[in-house]
Design a protein around this motif. Structure first.
Motif, PDB file in Angstrom:
ATOM      1  N   VAL A 195       0.871  -1.186   0.000  1.00  0.00           N
ATOM      2  CA  VAL A 195       0.000   0.000   0.000  1.00  0.00           C
ATOM      3  C   VAL A 195       0.902   1.228   0.000  1.00  0.00           C
ATOM      4  O   VAL A 195       1.724   1.405   0.900  1.00  0.00           O
ATOM      5  CB  VAL A 195      -0.927   0.021   1.243  1.00  0.00           C
ATOM      6  N   ILE A 199      -1.831   4.365   6.059  1.00  0.00           N
ATOM      7  CA  ILE A 199      -3.237   4.174   6.408  1.00  0.00           C
ATOM      8  C   ILE A 199      -3.491   4.867   7.743  1.00  0.00           C
ATOM      9  O   ILE A 199      -2.778   4.628   8.720  1.00  0.00           O
ATOM     10  CB  ILE A 199      -3.564   2.670   6.529  1.00  0.00           C
ATOM     11  N   PRO A 392      -7.359  -2.574   3.509  1.00  0.00           N
ATOM     12  CA  PRO A 392      -7.002  -1.647   4.591  1.00  0.00           C
ATOM     13  C   PRO A 392      -8.212  -1.100   5.331  1.00  0.00           C
ATOM     14  O   PRO A 392      -9.346  -1.121   4.837  1.00  0.00           O
ATOM     15  CB  PRO A 392      -6.260  -0.528   3.862  1.00  0.00           C
ATOM     16  N   GLU A 408      -8.583   4.872   0.226  1.00  0.00           N
ATOM     17  CA  GLU A 408      -9.623   4.378   1.127  1.00  0.00           C
ATOM     18  C   GLU A 408     -10.931   4.158   0.368  1.00  0.00           C
ATOM     19  O   GLU A 408     -11.664   3.211   0.646  1.00  0.00           O
ATOM     20  CB  GLU A 408      -9.834   5.350   2.290  1.00  0.00           C
TER      21      GLU A 408
END
Length: 488
Positions: A195, A199, A392, A408
């Motif tokens: 990623v 996050i 995530p 997201e």
């Protein structure tokens, strides 16, 4: 030195249905614990005010520079100094030089937190962490904890807490920043492999429970027993769970060690002995001089029903001891993915002022003499969870609506698709199709139909995905298949 020097056996406990053990002396009293909570810490130095007579030889001449530096700073630094901080700093520097993430010096506050996590419930987010290469890495979230519910995964790197970087901190220093009273909130920034952007995770701290064993009877008389860590009463909990499952007609068992970061060594010995026949090896302990201690089971009533053990990359330390013992000495199949890989053992010493020193004292080896450190244990049957199990976390505090774009949103679109709603292409762009899918989700879950993703909608969506992962647990399904083969 490969020759076995002696044989040892686990300590005696009250006899239960599945364990029969004899008393034995502990080796130097040191191997009571395997600790997964890592960090970088200390060896004890004490500085006294008394001067040693110049006539007596100095047995520690290598400390002359250290004493000289301490005296100079104490007497000549331009401001008053805290002598305790100087001593603690010297100790920390010595441990830093070891380059071992599992050796730690803990001040009074850190030591108190450390003992809490081993022997009692505590308040926090519920994740085992360790320091690795100057970063704080998650070993595993604890079952039903805020960390697990937020989707934190093994090997996630915690970059910051409430906007403050954790880089360069020990694991114990990081724990003090992450923990807090139940009901308080904490913001984490997480870096996850694969990623690109960090996050953002907002968690509400909670009480992390003492219970470590969870049992459930599945179809066809197969019991699922999950062990989440190795605490003071884990084996006792396991025996109770097995007795309960027996009364419900257990024909076979899946022992789930996934996400189990380890804990107390004596509990690992005792648990492995439930399944390992009398006289077979449990593990070996190897000291710096190459000498080995071999530990064998003295269990005359081992569990004889079919068993399969589940492991993953969050199974570490004591979990790996059990997995290796049952695999190599009882030929019980392991299902899942490769384990974490911690093959060292720590011992802890409490100082009079309440501080604590934990250091790596030996290696542990599997019954066959394999050292799994940094390599892990490869299961007999490799089975991965579905890709969507690694999506995530999405922050409920953020509001996503038409024309927004982010990673997201891409994760949310994938979640919608996997739970039966069509957001169109999962490209991270919040378009009309995404809004319509959110509205349908909200309608089905008695939520206000706004088409906006935030608050309860986000929480409900993530819970829906967790429920799907649980129902479609590919690893558990394969483990059950293997148990059924043994029953037949």
């Amino acid at each position: 030195m490969d020759e076995e020097k002696s044989e040892k056996h686990p300590p005696k406990e009250e006899e239960g249905k599945y364990i029969r053990m004899k008393k034995f002396p502990f080796i130097m009293g040191i191997f009571l614990l395997i600790f997964l909570t890592a960090g970088i810490t200390t060896i004890a130095l004490t500085f006294g005010d008394e001067k040693v007579s110049s006539i007596a030889p100095n047995p520690y001449s290598e400390f002359d520079k250290l004493y000289s530096t301490y005296d100079t700073i104490k007497d000549k630094f331009y401001e008053d100094v805290d002598e305790d901080k100087l001593v603690n700093g010297a100790i920390n520097g010595m441990i830093d030089a070891l380059g071992d993430p599992y050796s730690d010096y803990m001040n009074e506050e850190e030591a108190s937190s450390f003992h809490e996590s081993i022997s009692s419930s505590f308040e926090g987010i519920g994740a085992e962490i360790q320091e690795q290469d100057g970063q704080i890495m998650v070993v595993s979230p604890i079952k039903n904890s805020p960390a697990e519910k937020a989707g934190i995964k093994p090997n996630d790197i915690i970059l910051s807490v409430n906007g403050k970087s954790l880089e360069g901190l020990s694991a114990n220093e990081a724990v003090l920043k992450i923990r807090g009273k139940k009901g308080t909130k904490v913001d984490l920034a997480i870096q996850r492999a694969g990623v690109s952007d960090p996050i953002k995770v907002k968690l509400t701290r909670d009480t992390i429970p003492l219970e470590t064993v969870y049992a459930e009877m599945m179809d066809d008389g197969i019991a699922k027993i999950q062990v989440t860590s190795f605490s003071e009463h884990t084996v006792e909990e396991l025996e109770d769970a097995m007795d309960k499952m027996d009364k419900e007609g257990m024909k076979g068992m899946v022992l789930d060690l996934r996400g189990n970061p380890g804990g107390l060594l004596d509990q690992a010995w005792k648990m492995a002995s439930i399944f390992v026949p009398n006289g077979e090896k449990l593990l070996q302990i190897e000291y710096r001089n190459g000498e080995k201690e071999v530990y064998k089971s003295e269990n005359n009533g081992e569990f004889k029903k079919p068993v399969v053990v589940l492991v993953d990359d969050g199974s570490a330390s004591a979990s790996e001891i059990v997995a290796a013992a049952v695999s190599e000495s009882a030929h019980i199949p392991l299902v899942g993915v490769k384990t974490f890989g911690k093959g060292t053992m720590q011992t802890a010493t409490d100082f009079k002022d309440g501080s604590n020193f934990k250091y790596t004292a030996a290696k542990w080896l599997t019954p066959n003499g394999n050292w799994i450190h940094d390599k892990g244990i490869k299961p007999d049957i490799e089975v991965k969870l579905p890709d969507y199990a690694s999506l995530p976390y999405i922050s409920p505090d953020k509001e996503w609506k038409i024309e927004d774009s982010s990673n997201e949103i891409k994760a949310a679109e994938t979640m919608l698709k996997e739970t039966g709603y069509n957001p169109g292409k999962a490209d991270g762009f919040y378009d009309a199709a995404t809004a319509e899918a959110v509205k349908k989700f909200q309608a089905d879950h008695d939520l206000k139909e706004t088409g906006v993703l935030k608050d309860e909608t986000t929480v409900s969506l993530m819970q829906e995905l967790r429920d799907k992962i649980s129902k479609n647990d590919t690893q558990m399904k394969r483990a059950v298949e293997e148990v059924k083969k043994q029953i037949k």
